[in-house]
Design an enzyme around this catalytic site. Structure first.
Site, PDB file in Angstrom:
ATOM      1  N   HIS A 258      30.893 -40.446 -23.607  1.00 18.43           N
ATOM      2  CA  HIS A 258      32.276 -40.180 -24.005  1.00 18.43           C
ATOM      3  C   HIS A 258      32.387 -40.356 -25.510  1.00 18.43           C
ATOM      4  O   HIS A 258      31.716 -41.214 -26.081  1.00 18.43           O
ATOM      5  CB  HIS A 258      33.219 -41.173 -23.303  1.00 18.43           C
ATOM      6  CG  HIS A 258      34.631 -40.706 -23.291  1.00 18.43           C
ATOM      7  ND1 HIS A 258      35.469 -40.862 -24.364  1.00 18.43           N
ATOM      8  CD2 HIS A 258      35.342 -40.052 -22.336  1.00 18.43           C
ATOM      9  CE1 HIS A 258      36.633 -40.332 -24.072  1.00 18.43           C
ATOM     10  NE2 HIS A 258      36.593 -39.832 -22.852  1.00 18.43           N
ATOM     11  N   ASP A 312      34.936 -38.899 -14.771  1.00 15.89           N
ATOM     12  CA  ASP A 312      34.687 -37.688 -13.989  1.00 15.89           C
ATOM     13  C   ASP A 312      33.539 -37.835 -12.994  1.00 15.89           C
ATOM     14  O   ASP A 312      33.378 -37.008 -12.105  1.00 15.89           O
ATOM     15  CB  ASP A 312      34.406 -36.510 -14.931  1.00 15.89           C
ATOM     16  CG  ASP A 312      35.625 -36.161 -15.751  1.00 15.89           C
ATOM     17  OD1 ASP A 312      36.729 -36.325 -15.222  1.00 15.89           O
ATOM     18  OD2 ASP A 312      35.476 -35.758 -16.911  1.00 15.89           O
TER      19      ASP A 312
HETATM   20  N1  ACO Z   1      23.540 -37.250 -21.029  1.00 22.13           N
HETATM   21  C1  ACO Z   1      22.484 -37.397 -21.850  1.00 22.13           C
HETATM   22  N2  ACO Z   1      22.592 -37.663 -23.192  1.00 22.13           N
HETATM   23  C2  ACO Z   1      23.833 -37.784 -23.683  1.00 22.13           C
HETATM   24  C3  ACO Z   1      24.989 -37.642 -22.875  1.00 22.13           C
HETATM   25  C4  ACO Z   1      24.806 -37.370 -21.504  1.00 22.13           C
HETATM   26  N3  ACO Z   1      25.848 -37.230 -20.682  1.00 22.13           N
HETATM   27  N4  ACO Z   1      26.081 -37.803 -23.651  1.00 22.13           N
HETATM   28  C5  ACO Z   1      25.647 -38.017 -24.894  1.00 22.13           C
HETATM   29  N5  ACO Z   1      24.292 -37.995 -24.925  1.00 22.13           N
HETATM   30  C6  ACO Z   1      23.437 -38.207 -26.095  1.00 22.13           C
HETATM   31  C7  ACO Z   1      23.263 -36.914 -26.880  1.00 22.13           C
HETATM   32  O1  ACO Z   1      22.154 -36.179 -26.427  1.00 22.13           O
HETATM   33  C8  ACO Z   1      23.070 -37.433 -28.279  1.00 22.13           C
HETATM   34  O2  ACO Z   1      21.743 -37.930 -28.395  1.00 22.13           O
HETATM   35  P1  ACO Z   1      20.918 -37.794 -29.763  1.00 22.13           P
HETATM   36  O3  ACO Z   1      21.724 -38.576 -30.770  1.00 22.13           O
HETATM   37  O4  ACO Z   1      19.609 -38.386 -29.435  1.00 22.13           O
HETATM   38  O5  ACO Z   1      20.902 -36.329 -30.065  1.00 22.13           O
HETATM   39  C9  ACO Z   1      24.006 -38.639 -28.335  1.00 22.13           C
HETATM   40  O6  ACO Z   1      24.130 -39.086 -26.995  1.00 22.13           O
HETATM   41  C10 ACO Z   1      25.380 -38.329 -28.897  1.00 22.13           C
HETATM   42  O7  ACO Z   1      25.909 -37.196 -28.206  1.00 22.13           O
HETATM   43  P2  ACO Z   1      27.090 -36.293 -28.785  1.00 22.13           P
HETATM   44  O8  ACO Z   1      27.187 -35.058 -27.964  1.00 22.13           O
HETATM   45  O9  ACO Z   1      26.941 -36.142 -30.259  1.00 22.13           O
HETATM   46  O10 ACO Z   1      28.320 -37.225 -28.562  1.00 22.13           O
HETATM   47  P3  ACO Z   1      29.786 -36.779 -28.270  1.00 22.13           P
HETATM   48  O11 ACO Z   1      30.654 -37.883 -28.693  1.00 22.13           O
HETATM   49  O12 ACO Z   1      30.105 -35.427 -28.809  1.00 22.13           O
HETATM   50  O13 ACO Z   1      29.698 -36.684 -26.667  1.00 22.13           O
HETATM   51  C11 ACO Z   1      30.418 -35.864 -24.623  1.00 22.13           C
HETATM   52  C12 ACO Z   1      30.737 -36.758 -25.822  1.00 22.13           C
HETATM   53  C13 ACO Z   1      30.550 -34.407 -25.058  1.00 22.13           C
HETATM   54  C14 ACO Z   1      31.444 -36.162 -23.535  1.00 22.13           C
HETATM   55  C15 ACO Z   1      28.981 -36.134 -24.103  1.00 22.13           C
HETATM   56  O14 ACO Z   1      28.822 -37.477 -23.776  1.00 22.13           O
HETATM   57  C16 ACO Z   1      28.595 -35.227 -22.930  1.00 22.13           C
HETATM   58  O15 ACO Z   1      28.182 -34.085 -23.138  1.00 22.13           O
HETATM   59  N6  ACO Z   1      28.756 -35.744 -21.649  1.00 22.13           N
HETATM   60  C17 ACO Z   1      28.495 -34.958 -20.486  1.00 22.13           C
HETATM   61  C18 ACO Z   1      29.746 -34.170 -20.108  1.00 22.13           C
HETATM   62  C19 ACO Z   1      30.849 -35.065 -19.588  1.00 22.13           C
HETATM   63  O16 ACO Z   1      30.650 -35.915 -18.745  1.00 22.13           O
HETATM   64  N7  ACO Z   1      32.081 -34.837 -20.108  1.00 22.13           N
HETATM   65  C20 ACO Z   1      33.265 -35.575 -19.687  1.00 22.13           C
HETATM   66  C21 ACO Z   1      33.884 -36.336 -20.791  1.00 22.13           C
HETATM   67  S1  ACO Z   1      35.241 -37.285 -20.210  1.00 22.13           S
HETATM   68  C22 ACO Z   1      36.548 -36.216 -20.079  1.00 22.13           C
HETATM   69  O17 ACO Z   1      36.650 -35.220 -20.765  1.00 22.13           O
HETATM   70  C23 ACO Z   1      37.595 -36.532 -19.072  1.00 22.13           C
END
Ligand code: ACO
Length: 372
Positions: A258, A312
């Site tokens: 998140h 979620d």
């Molecule tokens: N699985 C694996 N790795 C992850 C995940 C995940 N679910 N989420 C983040 N990471 C990792 C990324 O690969 C990245 O790693 P790196 O630095 O080695 O490249 C690091 O964590 C940071 O990720 P970002 O995408 O830059 O972080 P951001 O703050 O944009 O992410 C997000 C937030 C988009 C929700 C992300 O965690 C994700 O894609 N989750 C999966 C989708 C999801 O569950 N969304 C629901 C959100 S809650 C809602 O909207 C109600």
């Protein structure tokens, strides 16, 4: 030198008295009240009123608010026609967006004022309940109806969808509506605020929000998480699937991570409780067992990076156990989020209105001559 903030991370665009989030400690409150306590003890209508008008309603204010909502449950005829005209393959969230846009085309002269909003908001809550219930009915092969008022918003909605609902399901639906009601300003609420900041109408602002809610990084995650469990198939497949697809593959674990939380999403507690209570069939128990194993693997692999289970992960299971198919999950999230978005719009427009218009740093070529 100017710098950009990718994803608007850590950019603040408004003050709010609505939702407090401490992403480090995993705390979330609406107007100071703990989110799980509200989900346990209150109702969608009371919490909506609290968010929109700043205090819990007394008995007569609550009755008046409910009556106003209930007086807008009948769907306009032109919306019924649009519903019937939608292709069978349309997804439910897209239909909701279409109906909201259709409403906007009739409401384009609406002006925000405190007095207008007090009347308009219950109208929108009644109208959106009826839209979502009828989208579900249409997609499950049933006729379009004008919902009958029940004891609560959750009961009215579930009965409109399928004619009846038991106490546990109504209570789970009510909690889900409360837990998903607001989350400060994620992508969908921000999209609504951008639209509202141009002094556009409320239905157009909501249609913008629903469009932004669709993606799998946001509202689509409950559906994504549930499809992930279906793909895994059996609890004993979890570890190999996790290793192949997440650790060694390029996929993200849906329902994890998140932008704000560095620990467990606080809303998870109540969703997990209802997933436990409502998962009674063999299939539901299997999905729950898959989810629990997958959560364990995810926390073990990513917990040290501050990536934990988000709301979620278990929400889809609760929606499924209430009786909804996967296609409805994001739409139910949308239904829940309407009053939170409206609360943010009114807070912004009434107290801090300024057109939202960010800048981009130009990096293209310098002046060029038009080719002769
Ligand atoms: N699985 C694996 N790795 C992850 C995940 C995940 N679910 N989420 C983040 N990471 C990792 C990324 O690969 C990245 O790693 P790196 O630095 O080695 O490249 C690091 O964590 C940071 O990720 P970002 O995408 O830059 O972080 P951001 O703050 O944009 O992410 C997000 C937030 C988009 C929700 C992300 O965690 C994700 O894609 N989750 C999966 C989708 C999801 O569950 N969304 C629901 C959100 S809650 C809602 O909207 C109600």
């Amino acid at each position: 030198m100017e710098e950009i903030s990718p994803g608007l991370e850590n950019v603040y665009i408004k003050y709010t008295e609505l939702t407090f989030i401490d992403g480090q400690k995993g705390i979330m409150r609406y107007r100071g009240y703990d989110i799980n306590e509200l989900a346990e003890k209150s109702s969608f209508e009371k919490v909506s009123y609290l968010m929109l008008f700043g205090k819990f309603p007394d008995d007569s204010e609550l009755k008046n608010f409910q009556n106003k909502i209930n007086s807008h449950l009948a769907l306009d005829d032109y919306l019924k026609d649009i519903l019937r005209a939608m292709p069978e393959t349309s997804d439910s969230l897209g239909i909701l967006q279409t109906l909201l846009s259709a409403k906007a085309s009739k409401e384009s002269n609406y002006k925000y004022t405190k007095e207008n909003d007090g009347e308009k908001i219950p109208e929108i809550l009644g109208s959106v309940l009826s839209m979502v219930a009828n989208i579900y009915r249409l997609k499950s092969g049933n006729n379009i109806i004008d919902p009958e008022p029940g004891e609560s918003y959750a009961e009215t909605f579930l009965k409109a969808c399928s004619g009846s609902a038991d106490k546990n399901k109504i209570s789970a639906m009510d909690s889900a509506l409360i837990l998903y009601m607001d989350h400060e300003i994620p992508a969908s609420t921000t999209a609504a605020l951008v639209t509202a900041s141009t002094l556009s109408d409320m239905y157009s602002s909501l249609a913008s929000a629903i469009a932004a809610l669709r993606g799998p990084l946001h509202g689509g995650a409950a559906e994504g998480a549930y499809r992930q469990f279906l793909e895994i198939g059996e609890p004993e497949n979890v570890n190999a699937w996790f290793e192949n697809n997440i650790l060694n593959g390029k996929r993200r674990l849906v329902g994890f991570g998140h932008r704000v939380y560095r620990t467990y999403d606080p809303r998870l507690k109540t969703f997990k409780k209802y997933a436990d209570i409502l998962s009674t069939t063999e299939e539901q128990k299997k999905i729950l067992a898959i989810a629990k194993r997958l959560e364990e693997a995810g926390v073990k692999a990513f917990g040290s990076k501050g990536i934990y289970t988000n709301t979620d992960f278990y929400a889809g299971m609760v929606f499924n156990a209430i009786g909804f198919p996967v296609d409805m999950f994001t739409t139910l999230f949308g239904l829940s989020r309407i009053s939170g978005i409206l609360a943010h719009i009114t807070e912004y427009v009434e107290t801090q209105e300024r057109l939202i218009r960010p800048r981009a740093i130009y990096r293209g070529s310098g002046e060029r001559k038009y080719p002769e």
